[in-house]
Write a protein that holds these residues in place. Structure first.
Motif, PDB file in Angstrom:
ATOM      1  N   ARG A  54      -1.953   1.460  -3.307  1.00 39.65           N
ATOM      2  CA  ARG A  54      -3.128   2.135  -2.438  1.00 39.65           C
ATOM      3  C   ARG A  54      -4.463   1.785  -2.895  1.00 39.65           C
ATOM      4  NH1 ARG A  54       0.638   6.824  -2.051  1.00 39.65           N
ATOM      5  NH2 ARG A  54       1.849   6.559  -0.095  1.00 39.65           N
ATOM      6  N   PRO A  55      -5.472   1.642  -1.904  1.00 41.16           N
ATOM      7  CA  PRO A  55      -6.860   1.454  -2.718  1.00 41.16           C
ATOM      8  C   PRO A  55      -7.124   2.799  -3.760  1.00 41.16           C
ATOM      9  CG  PRO A  55      -6.956   1.149   0.038  1.00 41.16           C
ATOM     10  CD  PRO A  55      -5.462   1.966  -0.739  1.00 41.16           C
ATOM     11  N   GLY A  56      -7.581   2.333  -4.770  1.00 42.91           N
ATOM     12  CA  GLY A  56      -7.951   3.139  -5.835  1.00 42.91           C
ATOM     13  C   GLY A  56      -6.544   3.349  -6.833  1.00 42.91           C
ATOM     14  N   GLY A  57      -5.790   2.737  -6.574  1.00 48.51           N
ATOM     15  CA  GLY A  57      -4.400   3.038  -7.293  1.00 48.51           C
ATOM     16  C   GLY A  57      -4.383   2.111  -8.715  1.00 48.51           C
ATOM     17  N   LEU A  58      -3.378   2.732  -9.614  1.00 52.37           N
ATOM     18  CA  LEU A  58      -3.511   2.094 -10.792  1.00 52.37           C
ATOM     19  C   LEU A  58      -2.305   1.746 -11.320  1.00 52.37           C
ATOM     20  CD1 LEU A  58      -5.197   2.420 -13.566  1.00 52.37           C
ATOM     21  CD2 LEU A  58      -4.204   4.502 -13.941  1.00 52.37           C
ATOM     22  N   GLY A 109       0.779  -0.944   0.080  1.00 52.16           N
ATOM     23  CA  GLY A 109       0.152   0.062   0.097  1.00 52.16           C
ATOM     24  C   GLY A 109       0.893   1.192   0.058  1.00 52.16           C
ATOM     25  N   GLU A 110       1.821   1.488  -0.788  1.00 48.81           N
ATOM     26  CA  GLU A 110       2.988   2.516  -0.828  1.00 48.81           C
ATOM     27  C   GLU A 110       2.753   3.351  -2.156  1.00 48.81           C
ATOM     28  OE1 GLU A 110       6.737   1.390   0.181  1.00 48.81           O
ATOM     29  OE2 GLU A 110       6.196  -0.639   0.986  1.00 48.81           O
ATOM     30  N   PHE A 111       1.963   2.959  -3.010  1.00 54.88           N
ATOM     31  CA  PHE A 111       2.098   3.613  -4.184  1.00 54.88           C
ATOM     32  C   PHE A 111       0.578   4.177  -4.759  1.00 54.88           C
ATOM     33  CE2 PHE A 111       5.780   1.375  -4.077  1.00 54.88           C
ATOM     34  CZ  PHE A 111       6.915   2.184  -3.931  1.00 54.88           C
ATOM     35  N   ASP A 112       0.631   4.819  -5.561  1.00 52.29           N
ATOM     36  CA  ASP A 112      -0.563   5.529  -6.201  1.00 52.29           C
ATOM     37  C   ASP A 112      -0.882   4.951  -7.752  1.00 52.29           C
ATOM     38  OD1 ASP A 112      -1.972   7.204  -4.044  1.00 52.29           O
ATOM     39  OD2 ASP A 112       0.027   7.877  -4.389  1.00 52.29           O
ATOM     40  N   LEU A 113       0.545   4.769  -8.232  1.00 49.46           N
ATOM     41  CA  LEU A 113       0.664   4.270  -9.673  1.00 49.46           C
ATOM     42  C   LEU A 113       1.885   3.629  -9.613  1.00 49.46           C
ATOM     43  CD1 LEU A 113      -0.005   4.890 -12.837  1.00 49.46           C
ATOM     44  CD2 LEU A 113       1.577   6.816 -12.591  1.00 49.46           C
ATOM     45  N   ALA A 114       1.423   2.596 -10.723  1.00 52.23           N
ATOM     46  CA  ALA A 114       2.701   1.654 -11.017  1.00 52.23           C
ATOM     47  C   ALA A 114       2.558   1.413 -12.641  1.00 52.23           C
ATOM     48  CB  ALA A 114       2.486   0.257 -10.356  1.00 52.23           C
ATOM     49  N   VAL A 115       3.905   1.327 -13.133  1.00 53.41           N
ATOM     50  CA  VAL A 115       4.024   1.008 -14.450  1.00 53.41           C
ATOM     51  C   VAL A 115       4.854   0.041 -14.948  1.00 53.41           C
ATOM     52  CG1 VAL A 115       3.342   3.651 -15.213  1.00 53.41           C
ATOM     53  CG2 VAL A 115       5.811   2.948 -14.712  1.00 53.41           C
ATOM     54  N   THR A 116       4.804  -0.467 -15.731  1.00 50.09           N
ATOM     55  CA  THR A 116       6.033  -1.170 -16.286  1.00 50.09           C
ATOM     56  C   THR A 116       6.137  -1.236 -17.970  1.00 50.09           C
ATOM     57  OG1 THR A 116       7.072  -3.468 -16.051  1.00 50.09           O
ATOM     58  CG2 THR A 116       4.507  -3.527 -16.809  1.00 50.09           C
ATOM     59  N   PHE A 117       7.265  -1.473 -18.575  1.00 50.18           N
ATOM     60  CA  PHE A 117       7.540  -1.075 -19.777  1.00 50.18           C
ATOM     61  C   PHE A 117       8.528  -2.376 -20.496  1.00 50.18           C
ATOM     62  CE2 PHE A 117       6.809   3.011 -18.298  1.00 50.18           C
ATOM     63  CZ  PHE A 117       5.716   3.502 -19.237  1.00 50.18           C
ATOM     64  N   LEU A 123      -4.980  -0.508 -18.385  1.00 47.84           N
ATOM     65  CA  LEU A 123      -5.224   0.331 -17.036  1.00 47.84           C
ATOM     66  C   LEU A 123      -5.892  -0.340 -16.124  1.00 47.84           C
ATOM     67  CD1 LEU A 123      -6.958   3.601 -18.629  1.00 47.84           C
ATOM     68  CD2 LEU A 123      -4.510   3.312 -17.834  1.00 47.84           C
ATOM     69  N   ALA A 124      -5.176  -1.031 -15.027  1.00 51.56           N
ATOM     70  CA  ALA A 124      -5.803  -1.961 -14.260  1.00 51.56           C
ATOM     71  C   ALA A 124      -5.739  -1.124 -12.885  1.00 51.56           C
ATOM     72  CB  ALA A 124      -4.835  -3.140 -14.154  1.00 51.56           C
ATOM     73  N   ARG A 125      -7.151  -1.105 -12.362  1.00 53.76           N
ATOM     74  CA  ARG A 125      -7.315  -0.226 -11.011  1.00 53.76           C
ATOM     75  C   ARG A 125      -7.802  -0.999 -10.053  1.00 53.76           C
ATOM     76  NH1 ARG A 125      -6.936   5.298 -10.204  1.00 53.76           N
ATOM     77  NH2 ARG A 125      -7.909   5.631 -12.532  1.00 53.76           N
ATOM     78  N   LYS A 126      -6.817  -0.814  -9.107  1.00 53.29           N
ATOM     79  CA  LYS A 126      -7.433  -1.634  -7.512  1.00 53.29           C
ATOM     80  C   LYS A 126      -8.580  -1.010  -6.939  1.00 53.29           C
ATOM     81  CE  LYS A 126      -5.344  -2.575  -3.249  1.00 53.29           C
ATOM     82  NZ  LYS A 126      -4.068  -2.779  -2.346  1.00 53.29           N
ATOM     83  N   ALA A 127      -9.560  -1.607  -6.505  1.00 46.73           N
ATOM     84  CA  ALA A 127     -10.747  -1.187  -5.859  1.00 46.73           C
ATOM     85  C   ALA A 127     -10.464  -0.097  -4.682  1.00 46.73           C
ATOM     86  CB  ALA A 127     -11.457  -2.288  -5.455  1.00 46.73           C
TER      87      ALA A 127
END
Length: 240
Positions: free
Chosen positions: A146-150, A115-123, A232-236
Motif C-alpha cells: 500500500r502507499p507508504g508501505g515498507l 496494494g494488499e500489504f503494509d510490510l514486506a520482508v524477505t530473508f 528499509l525500502a519505503r513506497k511513497a
C-alpha cells in the motif's frame, strides 16, 4: 547436515543437482535443521529494528520457505500475515508452522498482489535471484505494498578479504558457476551477487526510497562496521 536429523550428504547432492524448485521440495522436511535456515538471531534483530517503525497492518514474507521469517511479521503486524514461495514442499512446512497465515504458491518474479500489504520482508532469498531478475521482483513487491508501505530485509556486510569467510563464499560461488555451466537445470544460489550498492540502485529504480540501519544486536566486525544492516525500502505515500 551437521546433525542426525539433518539431510545426508547424498540428499544434499541430489538437491544440488536439481532445479531450485525441485531441490527445495526435496529438502523441505529437513530444511530447518540445516545451517541454511535464517538464524533466530537475525530474525529477532530484524523484528527489533522494525518494531519502532510500526505497528504495521498486514505483512508479506517474500520467498517465505518454511515460514521461519514469519515470526518477524507476527511480532510487528496486527492484521494478519501471508507468505509466497514457489516450492510446494517448503509451503507445506510453512503451513504446519503458521496455520493461520495465507500462503500462496507463486513465482516471486511475477507477483500478482496489488496494494494488499503494509510490510514486506524477505530473508536469504536474494542469492536465488540473478541480478537481472531483481528489478522484476522489486517491482512486484512495490505493487504489493500500500502507499507508504515498507519492504525490509537484512543484508550482511562484505567480509574482509583477509577473512576465511570471504574466500569460502568466493569458492562457493565459483563452484556453483561451474555446476551451472555444465549441468541442467541450473541451481541459482550465489552469495556475492547482491552487494548493497547494486540492491539499493534496483530498489530505487522500482520506485522505493531507500535507507539502511545497522542491526546492532548482531554485533560489529573488528573494524567497527556492523555485521549486518537492515535495508528499509519505503513506497511513497499516497495523496493526503
Amino acid at each position: 547436515m551437521f546433525s542426525d536429523q539433518g539431510p545426508s550428504l547424498r540428499e544434499l547432492a541430489v538437491q544440488a543437482l536439481s532445479s531450485v524448485e525441485r531441490g527445495y521440495d526435496l529438502l523441505a522436511p529437513k530444511f530447518d535443521r540445516t545451517p541454511f535456515r535464517t538464524p533466530d538471531g537475525v530474525l529477532d534483530a530484524t523484528a527489533g529494528a522494525l518494531r519502532p517503525l510500526g505497528p504495521f497492518g498486514r505483512g508479506l514474507d517474500v520467498c517465505c520457505g518454511t515460514g521461519a521469517g514469519m515470526r518477524t511479521l507476527e511480532a510487528v503486524c496486527r492484521d494478519g500475515i501471508a507468505g509466497v514461495d514457489f516450492s510446494a514442499g517448503m509451503l507445506a512446512q510453512a503451513r504446519n508452522a503458521h496455520p493461520d497465515a495465507d500462503l500462496v504458491r507463486a513465482d516471486v518474479r511475477s507477483l500478482s498482489f496489488d496494494g494488499e500489504f503494509d510490510l514486506a520482508v524477505t530473508f536469504g532469498a536474494l542469492g536465488h535471484l540473478l541480478p537481472a531478475e531483481r528489478p522484476a521482483v522489486f517491482a512486484g513487491v512495490h505493487r504489493a505494498l500500500r502507499p507508504g508501505g515498507l519492504f525490509a530485509f537484512p543484508i550482511g556486510g562484505p567480509p574482509p578479504v583477509t577473512s576465511a569467510l570471504y574466500w569460502a563464499l568466493l569458492a562457493f560461488d565459483a563452484v556453483m558457476r561451474v555446476r551451472n555451466a555444465v549441468w541442467r537445470p541450473p541451481f541459482v544460489m550465489y552469495y556475492r551477487t547482491c552487494p548493497l550498492g547494486a540492491v539499493r540502485d534496483d530498489l530505487a529504480a522500482a520506485g522505493f526510497g531507500v535507507t539502511t540501519v545497522p542491526l546492532t544486536a548482531l554485533g560489529r566486525r573488528d573494524d567497527g562496521a556492523p555485521r549486518a544492516r537492515l535495508v528499509l525500502a519505503r513506497k511513497a505515500p499516497g495523496p493526503a
